[in-house]
Design a protein around this motif. Structure first.
Motif, PDB file in Angstrom:
ATOM      1  N   UNK A 105      -2.838  67.486   1.523  1.00 27.46           N
ATOM      2  CA  UNK A 105      -4.045  68.298   1.472  1.00 27.46           C
ATOM      3  C   UNK A 105      -4.763  68.026   0.149  1.00 27.46           C
ATOM      4  N   UNK A 106      -6.034  67.696   0.217  1.00 32.27           N
ATOM      5  CA  UNK A 106      -6.841  67.445  -0.977  1.00 32.27           C
ATOM      6  C   UNK A 106      -8.172  68.169  -0.844  1.00 32.27           C
ATOM      7  N   UNK A 107      -8.731  68.549  -1.973  1.00 33.23           N
ATOM      8  CA  UNK A 107     -10.019  69.236  -2.005  1.00 33.23           C
ATOM      9  C   UNK A 107     -10.165  69.970  -3.322  1.00 33.23           C
ATOM     10  N   UNK A 108     -11.331  70.524  -3.534  1.00 33.79           N
ATOM     11  CA  UNK A 108     -11.621  71.253  -4.766  1.00 33.79           C
ATOM     12  C   UNK A 108     -10.748  72.505  -4.893  1.00 33.79           C
ATOM     13  N   UNK A 109     -10.647  73.008  -6.107  1.00 34.45           N
ATOM     14  CA  UNK A 109      -9.999  74.294  -6.334  1.00 34.45           C
ATOM     15  C   UNK A 109     -10.769  75.355  -5.549  1.00 34.45           C
ATOM     16  N   UNK A 110     -10.055  76.142  -4.771  1.00 30.20           N
ATOM     17  CA  UNK A 110     -10.702  77.163  -3.960  1.00 30.20           C
ATOM     18  C   UNK A 110     -11.070  76.719  -2.563  1.00 30.20           C
ATOM     19  N   UNK A 111     -10.769  75.470  -2.218  1.00 25.43           N
ATOM     20  CA  UNK A 111     -11.105  74.953  -0.886  1.00 25.43           C
ATOM     21  C   UNK A 111     -10.147  75.449   0.198  1.00 25.43           C
ATOM     22  N   UNK A 112      -9.005  76.014  -0.204  1.00 27.36           N
ATOM     23  CA  UNK A 112      -8.060  76.549   0.771  1.00 27.36           C
ATOM     24  C   UNK A 112      -6.831  75.687   1.021  1.00 27.36           C
ATOM     25  N   UNK A 113      -6.594  74.704   0.190  1.00 30.90           N
ATOM     26  CA  UNK A 113      -5.490  73.764   0.410  1.00 30.90           C
ATOM     27  C   UNK A 113      -4.132  74.462   0.549  1.00 30.90           C
ATOM     28  N   UNK A 114      -3.755  75.229  -0.447  1.00 32.76           N
ATOM     29  CA  UNK A 114      -2.440  75.893  -0.422  1.00 32.76           C
ATOM     30  C   UNK A 114      -2.353  76.926   0.694  1.00 32.76           C
ATOM     31  N   UNK A 115      -3.396  77.700   0.868  1.00 29.66           N
ATOM     32  CA  UNK A 115      -3.396  78.729   1.915  1.00 29.66           C
ATOM     33  C   UNK A 115      -3.194  78.106   3.285  1.00 29.66           C
ATOM     34  N   UNK A 116      -3.921  77.048   3.560  1.00 29.64           N
ATOM     35  CA  UNK A 116      -3.818  76.399   4.868  1.00 29.64           C
ATOM     36  C   UNK A 116      -2.489  75.658   4.998  1.00 29.64           C
ATOM     37  N   UNK A 117      -2.049  74.993   3.936  1.00 30.25           N
ATOM     38  CA  UNK A 117      -0.754  74.301   3.986  1.00 30.25           C
ATOM     39  C   UNK A 117       0.371  75.289   4.301  1.00 30.25           C
ATOM     40  N   UNK A 118       0.337  76.445   3.669  1.00 24.47           N
ATOM     41  CA  UNK A 118       1.377  77.451   3.936  1.00 24.47           C
ATOM     42  C   UNK A 118       1.269  78.013   5.356  1.00 24.47           C
ATOM     43  N   UNK A 119       0.052  78.159   5.863  1.00 20.54           N
ATOM     44  CA  UNK A 119      -0.127  78.633   7.239  1.00 20.54           C
ATOM     45  C   UNK A 119       0.411  77.611   8.237  1.00 20.54           C
ATOM     46  N   UNK A 120       0.109  76.332   8.006  1.00 16.37           N
ATOM     47  CA  UNK A 120       0.622  75.266   8.882  1.00 16.37           C
ATOM     48  C   UNK A 120       2.142  75.208   8.779  1.00 16.37           C
ATOM     49  N   UNK A 121       2.654  75.285   7.557  1.00 13.01           N
ATOM     50  CA  UNK A 121       4.101  75.228   7.350  1.00 13.01           C
ATOM     51  C   UNK A 121       4.805  76.374   8.068  1.00 13.01           C
ATOM     52  N   UNK A 122       4.253  77.567   8.026  1.00 15.51           N
ATOM     53  CA  UNK A 122       4.862  78.714   8.695  1.00 15.51           C
ATOM     54  C   UNK A 122       4.938  78.489  10.211  1.00 15.51           C
TER      55      UNK A 122
END
Length: 183
Positions: free
Chosen positions: A11-28
């Motif tokens: 996942x790549x993108x600017x700070x605040x783009x949602x990378x970690x939030x979406x990665x954790x949602x996909x991972x769950x």
């Protein structure tokens, strides 16, 4: 043995783009389906493996190199590894891709307008960067090089977390990483 291919989801993108939030949602969702998963992000890398690095270009490049090496080890162990980092430079992302076999690195561009990222910034980092209080801040005083040909693009300006996750999971099925009946 795992019922899925191992792969690196980058996942790549600017700070605040949602990378970690979406990665954790996909991972769950993947974990719920019995997939072996792990998320690498700033919380678990910058506080340990890369705690000796700053945010200047050379340190950012070294941070991405270290992340790529860890992700490669996890790939070899059979995990679906989700990395959520700004990773601002195309060259470093390309080097991470070349470290593994074709098809084992999936670049996911979390596309988001800078103004939206700034609105989402609860820590006020963009404002501090604009005031010169934070040096080398990606998107303000340091460049972000958008991916030219990512495997997946999610427009986090327009899509909800659930829509982004579903889009990614659907691509993983189409790409043969997950069995067609998964998710």
């Amino acid at each position: 043995m795992n019922g899925h291919r191992s792969v690196i989801l980058w996942f790549t993108g600017l700070s605040g783009a949602g990378k970690s939030t979406i990665a954790h949602a996909v991972e769950a969702q993947l974990h719920q389906q019995g997939c072996r998963t792990y998320v690498l992000d700033g919380d678990n890398i910058r506080h340990g493996l890369s705690k000796d690095l700053g945010f200047e270009d050379a340190d950012r490049k070294e941070n991405i190199r270290r992340i790529a090496e860890v992700a490669k080890l996890m790939l070899d162990a059979g995990s679906i590894t989700l990395t959520a980092f700004i990773s601002p430079f195309r060259l470093e992302r390309e080097l991470a891709r070349r470290a593994v076999a074709d098809g084992d690195f999936i670049e996911i561009y979390c596309k988001c307008d800078l103004r939206v990222c700034e609105q989402r910034d609860v820590k006020g980092l963009y404002q501090k960067a604009r005031l010169g209080e934070i040096a080398h801040f990606t998107g303000i005083s340091s460049p972000y090089e958008s991916p030219e040909t990512p495997e997946i693009v999610i427009d986090t300006n327009q899509m909800s977390i659930e829509e982004c996750s579903a889009h990614i999971l659907n691509h993983l099925k189409i790409m043969g990483i997950l069995p067609p009946c998964a998710i």
